[in-house]
Design an enzyme around this catalytic site. Structure first.
Site, PDB file in Angstrom:
ATOM      1  N   ASN A   9       0.876  -1.180   0.000  1.00 48.29           N
ATOM      2  CA  ASN A   9       0.000   0.000   0.000  1.00 48.29           C
ATOM      3  C   ASN A   9       0.912   1.228   0.000  1.00 48.29           C
ATOM      4  O   ASN A   9       1.493   1.578   1.023  1.00 48.29           O
ATOM      5  CB  ASN A   9      -0.876  -0.050   1.267  1.00 48.29           C
ATOM      6  CG  ASN A   9      -1.675   1.227   1.474  1.00 48.29           C
ATOM      7  OD1 ASN A   9      -1.774   2.057   0.569  1.00 48.29           O
ATOM      8  ND2 ASN A   9      -2.239   1.376   2.656  1.00 48.29           N
ATOM      9  N   LYS A  11       0.208   4.292  -0.328  1.00 48.59           N
ATOM     10  CA  LYS A  11      -0.392   5.503   0.251  1.00 48.59           C
ATOM     11  C   LYS A  11      -0.123   6.718  -0.655  1.00 48.59           C
ATOM     12  O   LYS A  11      -0.014   6.551  -1.865  1.00 48.59           O
ATOM     13  CB  LYS A  11       0.114   5.707   1.678  1.00 48.59           C
ATOM     14  CG  LYS A  11      -0.045   4.431   2.518  1.00 48.59           C
ATOM     15  CD  LYS A  11       0.155   4.630   3.979  1.00 48.59           C
ATOM     16  CE  LYS A  11      -0.048   3.293   4.683  1.00 48.59           C
ATOM     17  NZ  LYS A  11       0.001   3.382   6.127  1.00 48.59           N
ATOM     18  N   HIS A  96      -9.503   1.242   5.002  1.00 51.22           N
ATOM     19  CA  HIS A  96      -8.207   1.438   5.664  1.00 51.22           C
ATOM     20  C   HIS A  96      -8.375   2.391   6.845  1.00 51.22           C
ATOM     21  O   HIS A  96      -9.179   3.325   6.784  1.00 51.22           O
ATOM     22  CB  HIS A  96      -7.201   2.009   4.653  1.00 51.22           C
ATOM     23  CG  HIS A  96      -5.805   1.996   5.194  1.00 51.22           C
ATOM     24  ND1 HIS A  96      -5.342   2.988   6.028  1.00 51.22           N
ATOM     25  CD2 HIS A  96      -4.798   1.100   5.076  1.00 51.22           C
ATOM     26  CE1 HIS A  96      -4.092   2.692   6.384  1.00 51.22           C
ATOM     27  NE2 HIS A  96      -3.745   1.560   5.813  1.00 51.22           N
ATOM     28  N   GLU A  98      -6.687   4.799   7.830  1.00 52.09           N
ATOM     29  CA  GLU A  98      -6.498   6.226   7.517  1.00 52.09           C
ATOM     30  C   GLU A  98      -7.763   6.811   6.872  1.00 52.09           C
ATOM     31  O   GLU A  98      -8.102   7.965   7.097  1.00 52.09           O
ATOM     32  CB  GLU A  98      -5.248   6.394   6.625  1.00 52.09           C
ATOM     33  CG  GLU A  98      -3.978   6.234   7.452  1.00 52.09           C
ATOM     34  CD  GLU A  98      -2.803   5.605   6.730  1.00 52.09           C
ATOM     35  OE1 GLU A  98      -2.760   5.608   5.489  1.00 52.09           O
ATOM     36  OE2 GLU A  98      -1.911   5.074   7.438  1.00 52.09           O
ATOM     37  N   GLU A 168      -5.338  -4.785  10.657  1.00 54.99           N
ATOM     38  CA  GLU A 168      -4.290  -3.789  10.851  1.00 54.99           C
ATOM     39  C   GLU A 168      -4.556  -3.013  12.148  1.00 54.99           C
ATOM     40  O   GLU A 168      -5.330  -2.041  12.144  1.00 54.99           O
ATOM     41  CB  GLU A 168      -4.271  -2.804   9.684  1.00 54.99           C
ATOM     42  CG  GLU A 168      -3.975  -3.436   8.349  1.00 54.99           C
ATOM     43  CD  GLU A 168      -3.417  -2.421   7.360  1.00 54.99           C
ATOM     44  OE1 GLU A 168      -2.309  -2.652   6.860  1.00 54.99           O
ATOM     45  OE2 GLU A 168      -4.064  -1.392   7.116  1.00 54.99           O
ATOM     46  N   GLY A 174       2.568   2.357  10.726  1.00 59.12           N
ATOM     47  CA  GLY A 174       3.525   3.444  10.531  1.00 59.12           C
ATOM     48  C   GLY A 174       4.233   3.875  11.807  1.00 59.12           C
ATOM     49  O   GLY A 174       4.876   4.931  11.854  1.00 59.12           O
ATOM     50  N   SER A 214       3.444  -1.948  10.330  1.00 56.20           N
ATOM     51  CA  SER A 214       4.895  -1.994  10.529  1.00 56.20           C
ATOM     52  C   SER A 214       5.526  -3.349  10.192  1.00 56.20           C
ATOM     53  O   SER A 214       6.493  -3.766  10.820  1.00 56.20           O
ATOM     54  CB  SER A 214       5.265  -1.575  11.955  1.00 56.20           C
ATOM     55  OG  SER A 214       4.887  -0.225  12.181  1.00 56.20           O
TER      56      SER A 214
HETATM   57  P1  PGA Z   1       2.869   0.388   7.543  1.00 56.53           P
HETATM   58  O1  PGA Z   1       1.408   0.589   6.912  1.00 56.53           O
HETATM   59  O2  PGA Z   1       3.411  -0.907   6.999  1.00 56.53           O
HETATM   60  O3  PGA Z   1       3.652   1.571   7.108  1.00 56.53           O
HETATM   61  O4  PGA Z   1       2.681   0.320   9.040  1.00 56.53           O
HETATM   62  C1  PGA Z   1       0.529  -0.488   6.729  1.00 56.53           C
HETATM   63  C2  PGA Z   1      -0.781  -0.008   6.177  1.00 56.53           C
HETATM   64  O5  PGA Z   1      -1.232   1.072   6.556  1.00 56.53           O
HETATM   65  O6  PGA Z   1      -1.394  -0.684   5.329  1.00 56.53           O
END
Ligand code: PGA
Length: 251
Positions: A9, A11, A96, A98, A168, A174, A214
């Site tokens: 992903n 982003k 997601h 976010e 997640e 992140g 992460s």
């Molecule tokens: P990350 O993001 O691996 O940077 O923690 C995962 C995601 O949001 O899908």
């Protein structure tokens, strides 16, 4: 045996040139027609067609990061399922954290998007996960159950066969803090039991449940070796070809 599925992903990262560079490093770094797992990349909307062109002769699949549930019309700034299909997308990330937490997406909106994606022949990667305060309050399962039940409301067993679920935990996205393999496995097992209640053993045994938050080339192997963890949805570590390839190889 469920085949592992590794998805990147991206982003809001990578313009056109950066997309070309990253995909060229990726496709030259792995044997793209002989992958031991399914690999999906989800670039920004503006890079989807370029990514499709660069990946069409490989086994790497293309996904988008979001879409709207209406077919067309006066929805300024939105993208439809048909538009995503027309630039070669096979998958779409929906729900997601976010989108939920920054853009206020509700379970009901996400459910509408999942229905539209399924009806349009796109495979949803449906994300669920608890906030840190919810985990600390001991209500992780309650939160996940609500997200799963509302997000998958009126989705048929047949459509479920089309979907990927991504667990997640929001506190792990992140942040560099990963759920331990045991913590992740516990929630994955719980999600599989919810799918079993909803659609029965055959769908629940076959559905892919990815872990995200992460994931990197150091922790991937252990996470992916858990019984109910069938792959990973990767943000930060998917932006560097080397680390993404290491994770693919960890499967
Ligand atoms: P990350 O993001 O691996 O940077 O923690 C995962 C995601 O949001 O899908």
């Amino acid at each position: 045996m469920r085949r592992k599925v590794i998805a990147g992903n991206w982003k809001m990262n990578n313009d056109l040139k950066e997309t070309q560079n990253l995909l060229s490093r990726l496709t030259s770094g792995i044997s793209v027609n002989n992958l031991n797992c399914d690999v999906i990349v989800c670039p920004a909307f503006t890079s989807l067609f370029e990514a499709y062109t660069l990946l069409k002769d490989t086994k790497i699949k293309l996904g988008a990061q979001n879409m709207y549930f209406e077919t067309s019309g006066a929805f300024t700034g939105e993208i439809s399922a048909a538009m995503l299909k027309s630039v070669g997308c096979e998958y779409v990330i929906l729900g997601h954290s976010e989108r939920r937490n920054i853009f206020g997406e509700t379970d009901e909106l996400i459910n509408n998007k999942i229905k539209k994606a399924n009806a349009s022949g796109l495979k949803p990667i449906f994300c669920v996960g608890e906030l840190l305060e919810e985990r600390e309050a001991g209500i992780t399962e309650k939160v996940i159950e609500k997200q799963i039940r509302s997000g998958l409301k009126d989705i048929s067993s047949e459509e479920m066969g089309n979907m990927i679920i991504a667990y997640e935990p929001v506190w792990a996205i992140g942040t560099g803090k990963t759920a331990s393999p045991e913590q992740a496995e516990e929630v994955h097992k719980f999600i599989r039991s919810l799918i079993n209640d909803k659609c029965g053993a055959s769908i629940s045994e076959n559905i892919i449940i990815q872990y995200g938050g992460s994931v990197n080339n150091k922790n991937a192997r252990e996470l992916l070796s858990q019984k109910d963890i069938d792959g990973a949805l990767i943000g930060g570590a998917s932006l560097k070809a080397d680390s993404f390839i290491d994770i693919i190889q960890a499967t």
